[in-house]
Write a protein that holds these residues in place. Sequence first.
Motif, PDB file in Angstrom:
ATOM      1  N   HIS A  95      15.394  -4.801  17.262  1.00 48.93           N
ATOM      2  CA  HIS A  95      15.034  -4.547  15.865  1.00 48.93           C
ATOM      3  C   HIS A  95      15.253  -3.071  15.532  1.00 48.93           C
ATOM      4  O   HIS A  95      15.797  -2.727  14.475  1.00 48.93           O
ATOM      5  N   GLN A 146      13.586  -4.165   2.759  1.00 46.46           N
ATOM      6  CA  GLN A 146      13.056  -4.250   4.117  1.00 46.46           C
ATOM      7  C   GLN A 146      11.606  -3.783   4.182  1.00 46.46           C
ATOM      8  O   GLN A 146      10.765  -4.373   4.863  1.00 46.46           O
ATOM      9  N   LEU A 147      11.311  -2.722   3.455  1.00 46.16           N
ATOM     10  CA  LEU A 147       9.973  -2.132   3.527  1.00 46.16           C
ATOM     11  C   LEU A 147       8.935  -2.876   2.694  1.00 46.16           C
ATOM     12  O   LEU A 147       7.745  -2.608   2.815  1.00 46.16           O
ATOM     13  N   SER A 149       8.143  -5.815   3.280  1.00 45.09           N
ATOM     14  CA  SER A 149       7.443  -6.688   4.236  1.00 45.09           C
ATOM     15  C   SER A 149       7.236  -6.018   5.595  1.00 45.09           C
ATOM     16  O   SER A 149       6.833  -6.680   6.546  1.00 45.09           O
ATOM     17  N   HIS A 150       7.512  -4.717   5.691  1.00 40.13           N
ATOM     18  CA  HIS A 150       7.322  -3.992   6.946  1.00 40.13           C
ATOM     19  C   HIS A 150       6.750  -2.614   6.653  1.00 40.13           C
ATOM     20  O   HIS A 150       7.094  -1.993   5.640  1.00 40.13           O
ATOM     21  N   THR A 151       5.909  -2.143   7.550  1.00 38.32           N
ATOM     22  CA  THR A 151       5.310  -0.822   7.370  1.00 38.32           C
ATOM     23  C   THR A 151       6.339   0.285   7.558  1.00 38.32           C
ATOM     24  O   THR A 151       6.336   1.294   6.843  1.00 38.32           O
ATOM     25  N   TYR A 152       7.222   0.085   8.525  1.00 37.86           N
ATOM     26  CA  TYR A 152       8.286   1.047   8.815  1.00 37.86           C
ATOM     27  C   TYR A 152       9.624   0.324   8.805  1.00 37.86           C
ATOM     28  O   TYR A 152       9.685  -0.910   8.720  1.00 37.86           O
ATOM     29  N   GLY A 155       9.964  -2.366  11.521  1.00 39.68           N
ATOM     30  CA  GLY A 155       8.802  -3.208  11.812  1.00 39.68           C
ATOM     31  C   GLY A 155       7.498  -2.518  11.501  1.00 39.68           C
ATOM     32  O   GLY A 155       7.406  -1.732  10.551  1.00 39.68           O
ATOM     33  N   ASP A 156       6.494  -2.753  12.312  1.00 39.33           N
ATOM     34  CA  ASP A 156       5.152  -2.216  12.049  1.00 39.33           C
ATOM     35  C   ASP A 156       4.901  -0.884  12.744  1.00 39.33           C
ATOM     36  O   ASP A 156       3.841  -0.281  12.548  1.00 39.33           O
ATOM     37  N   TRP A 188       7.383   4.894   1.514  1.00 39.89           N
ATOM     38  CA  TRP A 188       7.717   5.159   2.925  1.00 39.89           C
ATOM     39  C   TRP A 188       8.169   6.609   3.114  1.00 39.89           C
ATOM     40  O   TRP A 188       7.723   7.295   4.030  1.00 39.89           O
TER      41      TRP A 188
END
Length: 231
Positions: A95, A146-147, A149-152, A155-156, A188
Amino acid sequence: MIDVYSWPTPNGHKVHIMLEECGLPYRALPINIGKGDQFQPDFLKISPNNKIPALLDPEGPDGKPISVFESGAILLYLAEKAKRFIPEDPRGRYHVLQWLMFQMGGVGPMLGQAHHFRIYAPEKIAYAVDRYTNEAKRLYGVMDRQLRSHTYIAGDDYSIADMAIFPWLRSWQNQGIDWADFPTLKNWFDRINERPAVQRGIQVLAGLRPDGIRTAAEKEVLFGKTQYEKR
């Protein structure tokens, strides 16, 4: 002590940030790309593509000195050396690697072209300006989605993928970007920008690079025949 041959550009900053984040001892040695330091024989020995940054670690994986060029490869090397900012499990690792490659193959080259044709090109070519400005907006859109649904980015967890991308977005105005179009990505960006190690990293060698448009001599070195001379 790791030696990093670098300059305060997005590709230089991503490695400076990683070194500050992971705490490995290093020293930054300036390679003034506007004056042509990148073409010196000693630098070409460790960076045959005459690009910054390049790294020389006296204690490589086998205990012997190793040199590494290409900023993405350097980030991966440092992550493995420090055992930080890249997952150990294969799924998580891939990932991160896919988003690192996204930066290396898309964000860097395309935003770099946007900078060139919007700011540095001797003549404004509407087709080129539109093409790379639109591509910049497309890439920003990919990251914004992408962000959601993801913190970074990958991913997380914060990773070398975030470090690779962040410095390129610091010049968003030069890329024709309106942050209002990408609110999740802006959130972000602000979070990454607040990290103390990131703040330290973007200051590495920063005082050596003058503000404003490059001189004609620097433009010739960076974009003219000097860049293409056989060596």
